[in-house]
Design an enzyme around this catalytic site. Structure first.
Site, short mmCIF file in Angstrom:
data_model
loop_
_atom_site.label_atom_id
_atom_site.label_comp_id
_atom_site.label_asym_id
_atom_site.label_seq_id
_atom_site.Cartn_x
_atom_site.Cartn_y
_atom_site.Cartn_z
N HIS A 201 -9.43 -6.70 -1.19
CA HIS A 201 -9.85 -5.74 -2.23
C HIS A 201 -11.31 -6.00 -2.61
CE1 HIS A 201 -6.06 -3.76 -2.79
NE2 HIS A 201 -5.43 -4.88 -3.09
N TYR A 212 -8.15 4.45 -6.05
CA TYR A 212 -6.84 3.79 -6.13
C TYR A 212 -5.77 4.74 -6.66
CZ TYR A 212 -3.93 -0.39 -6.22
OH TYR A 212 -2.95 -1.33 -5.97
N GLU A 221 -4.61 -0.26 -0.36
CA GLU A 221 -3.62 -1.35 -0.24
C GLU A 221 -3.39 -1.72 1.22
OE1 GLU A 221 -2.03 -3.44 -2.16
OE2 GLU A 221 -3.11 -2.72 -3.92
N ASP A 294 3.16 3.89 -9.93
CA ASP A 294 2.36 3.05 -9.04
C ASP A 294 1.17 3.81 -8.49
OD1 ASP A 294 1.68 0.74 -7.58
OD2 ASP A 294 2.90 1.36 -5.86
N HIS A 299 1.57 1.25 -3.32
CA HIS A 299 2.20 0.12 -2.64
C HIS A 299 3.36 0.57 -1.74
CE1 HIS A 299 0.23 -2.16 -5.95
NE2 HIS A 299 0.12 -3.09 -5.03
#
Length: 401
Positions: A201, A212, A221, A294, A299
């Site tokens: 990251h 993001y 990710e 999320d 993720h």
């Protein structure tokens, strides 16, 4: 592999990114209620139904981790990543500093080991020091880059953050490690792929800081996952065939039915445990998850580009960082990608780069193209191969979250 691209730190608002996804922590935080339902006959039995002290501790520490992550997220909101300064070493020189938070949720903590000093009695300090060193070695020897920013940024870490903190994160200038709850999670310094994932990251922060959210967030990710496993493979000398392809290998303690938090080789198979539930990552666009949780499933849906990378590397064989890894790094380092690029746009750029680096219809171009096709994404380039990445729609299923 050449890396002549200048460092370009993001000036967009910072965000908190933990190695353990929130849906997994939420599952652990709900253990107490699920145990109560199991004991009353209102819910299915689980492996912790007869437990007393253990489940209370696991659930409480997961709940505290979620609260701390939310606090960190709020604190960093509106704080540009570019404002976060770190120590600099001369380009080409490794400089590490490890501090001890002493179970407080304060940074940086007490400095306990600096570059060149002998190992100390605390194994977590030494593992963090070594993990940062291995990641720097990969950056320097494989990517020909001086630290994550390309300009000698010192690699700083803090261990023993909080009490039983179930996560690790990059805060914009340093790595931070929790000790884990001691029942499900061990110390987060124990997994090199976790260390490198979070530093991935940091690498994105100084190259193409992918937004993001949604597909660009899943690519964010995924790139960190790819970087994490490649550093681990490089450190071990693994080939495509001998590598585990697991992010967080060894992070679960004995008794937990899982090999890590994510699998690039087989997304959706990393764990299947009464406490953790079943790994929910999709491995193909047919399983794409549409959710508001999320940050739009960053993720979850990262499993799709993860699998594409694995398939490309598998087709090429040998050391994954040499060809497939080179293509992926050049994609984020070249500065051509819009920060909100979607899967199709990123796929097109990797195929274009494979052609530019290795030749038209080369084994590398064919492998990268086939990797994306294997997850349901077909790439077509303009005749000159120079079509710019663009956004596009993605099929998927609705998730009731």
């Amino acid at each position: 592999m050449s890396s002549t691209y200048p460092a370009a730190p993001s000036t967009r608002p910072g965000r908190h990114q933990g190695a353990v996804p929130p849906y997994l922590l939420e599952r652990l935080a709900g253990l107490r209620e699920r145990r109560a339902r199991a004991l009353s006959g209102e819910g299915p039995a689980n492996g912790f139904a007869a437990d007393t002290r253990g489940i209370e501790s696991v659930a409480e520490l997961a709940r505290r981790t979620l609260l701390e992550d939310a606090r960190l997220r709020e604190r960093r909101r509106g704080r540009p990543l570019g404002d976060q300064r770190g120590l600099r070493a001369a380009p080409g020189a490794l400089h590490r500093e490890i501090s001890d938070a002493e179970t407080r949720e304060e940074l940086p903590g007490r400095l306990v080991r600096k570059e060149g000093q002998d190992p100390v009695a605390d194994a977590d300090v030494n593992r963090a020091y070594d993990g940062l060193g291995e990641t720097y070695r990969f950056l320097e020897q494989v990517l020909h880059r001086s630290s994550v920013d390309g300009a000698g940024l010192a690699l700083e870490g803090t261990v023993h953050y909080g009490v039983g903190y179930d996560n690790a994160f990059w805060d914009g200038s340093r790595m931070v490690f929790g000790d884990g709850d001691g029942t499900v999670f061990s110390s987060f310094t124990g997994s090199l792929s976790i260390v490198a994932h979070e530093l991935g990251h940091g690498l994105l922060q100084h190259t193409t800081d992918l937004a993001y959210e949604g597909q660009s967030g899943a690519l964010n990710e995924s790139f960190a996952d790819v970087f994490g496993v490649l550093v681990d493979q490089f450190s071990r000398g693994d080939t495509v065939e001998t590598a585990t392809w697991i992010v967080g290998h060894g992070i679960f303690l004995p008794g937990i039915k899982g090999v890590g938090v994510r699998s690039l080789k087989a997304p959706g198979t990393a764990y299947d445990d009464p406490a953790l539930g079943r790994d929910p990552q999709p491995a193909h666009m047919d399983g794409y998850v549409r959710t508001r949780e999320d940050n739009g499933g960053v993720h979850l849906n990262s499993g799709i580009p993860n699998r594409a990378f694995y398939l490309a590397a598998e087709a090429l064989g040998g050391h994954a960082w040499e060809r497939a890894g080179r293509v992926w790094f050049e994609a984020i380092a070249a500065g051509r990608l819009p920060v909100d690029v979607d899967f199709r746009g990123f796929a097109r750029e990797t195929v274009r780069l494979a052609r530019a680096l290795f030749g038209r219809e080369s084994a590398e171009e064919k492998a990268v193209r086939a990797g994306w096709r294997g997850v349901g994404i077909t790439v077509r380039l303009a005749e000159n191969g120079a079509r710019s990445p663009r956004k596009g729609a993605a099929p998927g299923r609705q998730e009731g979250r």
